[in-house]
Motif scaffolding. Structure first.
Motif, short mmCIF file in Angstrom:
data_model
loop_
_atom_site.label_atom_id
_atom_site.label_comp_id
_atom_site.label_asym_id
_atom_site.label_seq_id
_atom_site.Cartn_x
_atom_site.Cartn_y
_atom_site.Cartn_z
N GLY A 30 40.70 34.31 50.43
CA GLY A 30 40.20 35.65 49.76
C GLY A 30 39.85 36.43 51.22
N ASP A 31 39.55 37.62 50.75
CA ASP A 31 39.35 38.40 52.00
C ASP A 31 38.37 39.71 51.74
N ALA A 32 38.00 40.63 52.48
CA ALA A 32 37.41 41.80 52.01
C ALA A 32 37.28 42.79 53.23
N TYR A 33 37.15 44.12 52.98
CA TYR A 33 36.74 45.03 53.89
C TYR A 33 36.00 46.08 53.26
N LEU A 34 35.44 47.03 54.15
CA LEU A 34 34.58 48.02 53.90
C LEU A 34 35.33 49.51 54.22
N TYR A 35 35.10 50.58 53.11
CA TYR A 35 35.58 51.71 53.44
C TYR A 35 34.50 52.71 52.77
N HIS A 36 34.67 53.98 53.25
CA HIS A 36 33.78 55.09 52.85
C HIS A 36 34.91 56.17 52.19
N GLY A 37 34.54 56.58 51.00
CA GLY A 37 35.39 57.59 50.39
C GLY A 37 36.17 57.07 49.31
N ALA A 38 37.48 57.50 49.01
CA ALA A 38 38.33 57.13 47.99
C ALA A 38 39.07 55.65 48.50
N TYR A 39 39.28 54.84 47.68
CA TYR A 39 40.11 53.68 47.85
C TYR A 39 41.22 53.87 48.39
N ASP A 40 41.99 54.96 47.93
CA ASP A 40 43.48 55.03 48.26
C ASP A 40 43.59 55.68 49.61
N LEU A 81 32.82 47.63 49.34
CA LEU A 81 33.45 46.63 49.78
C LEU A 81 34.74 46.49 48.66
N ALA A 82 35.86 46.22 49.17
CA ALA A 82 37.15 45.77 48.58
C ALA A 82 37.13 44.28 48.81
N ALA A 83 37.22 43.68 47.52
CA ALA A 83 37.43 41.92 47.98
C ALA A 83 38.51 41.68 46.97
N TRP A 84 39.22 40.48 47.34
CA TRP A 84 40.11 39.83 46.67
C TRP A 84 40.14 38.41 46.75
N PHE A 105 45.04 35.53 40.61
CA PHE A 105 44.31 36.29 41.63
C PHE A 105 43.40 37.46 41.12
N THR A 106 42.57 38.13 41.86
CA THR A 106 41.89 39.06 41.38
C THR A 106 41.61 40.05 42.72
N ASP A 107 41.65 41.41 42.47
CA ASP A 107 41.68 42.32 43.54
C ASP A 107 40.73 43.40 42.87
N ARG A 108 39.32 43.46 43.48
CA ARG A 108 38.53 44.51 43.12
C ARG A 108 38.33 45.52 44.22
N HIS A 109 38.43 46.81 43.81
CA HIS A 109 38.33 47.80 44.69
C HIS A 109 36.86 48.30 45.39
N ALA A 110 35.99 48.04 44.17
CA ALA A 110 34.53 48.36 44.54
C ALA A 110 33.78 46.98 44.07
N ALA A 111 34.11 45.97 44.75
CA ALA A 111 33.25 44.78 44.35
C ALA A 111 31.68 44.78 44.69
N GLY A 112 31.63 45.51 45.82
CA GLY A 112 30.09 45.54 46.23
C GLY A 112 29.71 46.90 47.07
N SER A 113 28.68 46.97 47.60
CA SER A 113 28.56 48.13 48.54
C SER A 113 27.51 48.09 49.37
N VAL A 114 27.49 48.94 50.50
CA VAL A 114 26.16 48.65 51.51
C VAL A 114 25.78 50.10 51.92
N ALA A 115 24.68 50.37 52.05
CA ALA A 115 24.22 51.99 52.43
C ALA A 115 24.36 51.96 54.07
N VAL A 116 25.02 52.97 54.74
CA VAL A 116 25.00 52.94 56.03
C VAL A 116 24.17 54.23 56.36
#
Length: 698
Positions: free
Chosen positions: A512-522, A569-572, A581-592
């Motif tokens: 599995g893996d994950a990454y962080l993004y700000h704004g829209a997923y696409d 946090l996008a995670a899969w 498999f599962t691929d969740r586009h907003a599995a979690g979040s963090v305030a910056v």
């Protein structure tokens, strides 16, 4: 020595060759030379080099890499020495000394303060260094370094025949400008080794960088072709995006585009530009497909070598180390079948997630196999390789290795990841508005009875926004980023933290893996990729704990005030059975958040009981647009009072900051005590409490 011997008894000449060993020469005396650096702080990654100036023979220096000293044994002669070290992301040094050994040992001292900054400066005041490489060449060796960021570089001025110092500076400026600059100081490094260049005299071109389905980050890099510099120098780029490049004319450069991680890249053609404007190039146009391998029959054996590399539609070859490959090889007499599947699921690409090649071929007695290769081109895609509207023109190309007639026999497409296929009539593909992705499949034959069916799942994106996806019973839960705490940054700074999640599936979790993004997923406006692939450690037969580690630098990853707030946090996770498999586009979040500062001042001091006391303050907040603290206007701030010899702060009143972030109010002095302002955190800014100001009431 060779002597010809005569036989005294017979008078015959004997063809005997007698090799006489030369008399041993006296060993040349050597003397211990200590090399010492006069440094201002603890050095890191220290290397020392010594060459004999008469023969340019290299001499090995002994000593610890983090020490300021080294030793070398040398015979009498003239020598050239170099000390190379750095202070990470701050400054690097290439110090030079010449010295002579006569009949005794000596100490050679490199003085850090004698070094001068070496740099190339364009006539663009917005340009700042992204990274650089500086290296020194002698007739027989090289010493150098890459700066690893915006660090300044320092070199000792010198003049030595046959020695050059070269600098490769990479700078970025406003409006997407990029300066790829090179200069060589031959024989002499002047007292001020600064080179000024003007854009009018540089080569100018544009490079358009396509993304693979999702907005992300990458690095555009180059290295001097035929001249060792230690590494590519790279500048951060947004994908998709366009950079205006200014390049030193006449310099041959190797280039590559890194997608997200150093192990994922496309190789660009070598380039030498003339002064003036040159036509631009585009890199990363989809669909992405495999690179042709070198499979062959050798000594009766089939040696299949089909790499997991990728190439874009223009043929720029690349590689993604996160890809995985499976294959089978079967034979039926002279007919062989090779079935290969390459899969990958990475943050920087949502496309070409699975590429399958099914070959049928007849092998020659010896030599390369006549395998067919196919590739697709698609017109009508946007900068993220998505078909946003209308129709897309699809063309499939086919060729046989070693030559020969090759024919594309059919093209099919799928909008459900290959569950169903539709034959393409002609070249125009009508992309449904409901499609998030389009897959392609092509079949081809050749005159040697060979066949290939190649499938590219998610060859390009469709108009619809992709939602969360899943297959089977794979689930993600217990998502935590940075231990649940917010990330706070002032006008600079780096945070190291982790995101963790649990993944379960009846068959187990393969990864599995994950990454962080700000704004829209696409189409995010900022992305933070993990520092390497996530670790998924099994906690049971059916479950694993996955950990993705991040290093977020506010000036590079979150530059701009608009990037403050919630990052998702996008995670899969993938199951061991290979299908779930599962691929969740907003599995979690963090305030910056942007850091705030607050001051308080109560006057007059002291004050008479019953008199008016004025309490002022200023609320400021870090600006990520210009890296200063600026007024935070229109915010409600609470004034608190702590009576002397008590422990509980009491709220007095709430006051709003003015346009300059100023606070001002009055209270009636009643007893000795302290006043302070406190501001509660909001969605984009940290909370803060000022220092207390004690007031003596008479």
């Amino acid at each position: 020595m060779v002597r010809r011997l005569r036989s005294v008894a017979s008078g015959l000449i004997l063809a005997l060759l007698v090799v006489l060993a030369p008399l041993p020469a006296a060993a040349a005396a050597t003397y211990s030379v200590k090399l010492s650096i006069t440094a201002t702080a603890k050095v890191s990654g220290r290397f020392m080099y010594v060459w004999d100036r008469a023969t340019w023979t290299y001499r090995v220096v002994q000593g610890d890499a983090d020490s300021t000293t080294g030793t070398v044994s040398l015979p009498p002669g003239d020598y050239f020495a170099v000390a190379r070290y750095g202070y990470f992301r701050q400054r690097n040094y290439l110090l030079v000394k010449t010295f002579k050994v006569t009949n005794a040992g000596l100490t050679v001292t490199f003085d850090e303060k004698a070094a001068k900054e070496i740099r190339i400066v364009p006539d663009d005041t917005t340009a700042t260094r992204s990274t650089s490489a500086v290296w020194l060449t002698t007739p027989a060796g090289v010493a150098g370094f890459a700066s690893g960021g915006p660090a300044k570089n320092y070199v000792t001025p010198f003049s030595v025949a046959g020695v050059s110092v070269r600098i490769h500076d990479l700078l970025t400026g406003s409006g997407g400008s990029r300066y790829d600059l090179y200069h060589s100081f031959s024989t002499t490094v002047p007292a001020t080794p600064t080179v000024s260049v003007t854009r009018a005299k540089l080569a100018k071109t544009g490079t358009t960088l396509q993304a693979q389905g999702v907005g992300t980050i990458g690095a555009l890099g180059s290295a001097l072709k035929g001249g060792w510099s230690g590494s590519y120098v790279e500048s951060r780029v947004s994908l998709p995006g366009t950079v205006t490049e200014y390049v030193t004319p006449g310099v041959a450069l190797q280039r590559r585009l890194t997608y997200g991680a150093p192990e994922s890249y496309l190789t660009l053609p070598d380039r030498t530009l003339a002064a003036g404007t040159s036509a631009g190039t585009t890199v990363g146009t989809g669909p992405f497909g495999p690179v042709a391998g070198t499979s062959a029959r050798v000594g009766g054996e089939l040696r299949m070598n089909e790499p997991i590399g990728y190439a874009d539609a223009a043929g720029h070859p690349g590689y993604d180390a996160r890809a995985r490959e499976t294959h089978t090889l079967t034979s039926d007499g002279d007919t062989h079948r090779f079935d290969q599947t390459v899969t990958r699921r990475v943050a920087w690409s949502h496309l070409s997630t699975k590429v399958r090649s099914e070959w049928t071929f007849t092998a020659p007695e010896d030599g390369p196999l006549p395998l067919i290769d196919t590739a697709f081109t698609a017109t009508g895609l946007d900068s993220r390789n998505r078909a946003t509207t209308g129709r897309v023109q699809i063309t499939a190309h086919a060729a046989t290795r070693g030559g020969g007639s090759t024919t594309v026999t059919g093209i099919e497409y799928s909008t459900d990841d290959g569950a169903t296929w539709t034959a393409l009539s002609g070249n125009e593909l009508p992309v449904p508005s409901s499609a998030a992705y389009v897959s392609l499949r092509a079949s081809a034959t050749n005159e040697r009875s060979g066949h290939l069916r190649r499938t590219v799942i998610r060859a390009f994106g469709g108009p619809a926004a992709a939602g969360d996806e899943s297959a089977g019973s794979t689930k993600i839960s217990n998502v935590v980023v940075n231990g649940g705490a917010a990330l706070a940054f002032g006008t600079s700074g780096t945070a190291t933290f982790a995101a963790t999640f649990s993944a379960t599936d009846p068959s187990g979790i393969s990864g599995g893996d994950a990454y962080l993004y700000h704004g829209a997923y696409d189409a995010p406006d900022a992305v933070a990729l993990p520092a390497g692939a996530a670790d998924c450690t099994p906690t049971s037969f059916t479950a694993a704990l996955c950990t993705a580690r991040f290093i977020l630098n506010v000036k590079t990853d979150a530059a701009g005030n608009a990037r403050a707030g919630a990052w998702k946090l996008a995670a899969w996770a993938d199951a061991t059975d290979g299908t779930s498999f599962t691929d969740r586009h907003a599995a979690g979040s963090v305030a910056v958040k942007r850091t705030t500062k607050l001051t308080a001042d109560a006057t007059p001091e002291p004050v008479k009981k019953g008199k008016t006391l004025t309490v002022t303050g200023t609320l400021t907040r870090a600006s990520w647009d210009n890296w200063t603290f600026q007024a935070y206007a229109g915010r409600s701030v609470v004034l608190q009072y702590l009576k002397a010899r008590t422990s509980t702060w009491k709220t007095v009143k709430t006051v709003k900051t003015d346009s300059k972030g100023k606070l001002k109010t009055t209270v009636t002095a009643s007893a000795d005590g302290s006043y302070r302002w406190t501001y509660a955190a909001d969605t984009t800014s940290t909370g803060v409490t000022s220092a207390a100001d004690y007031v003596d009431v008479k």
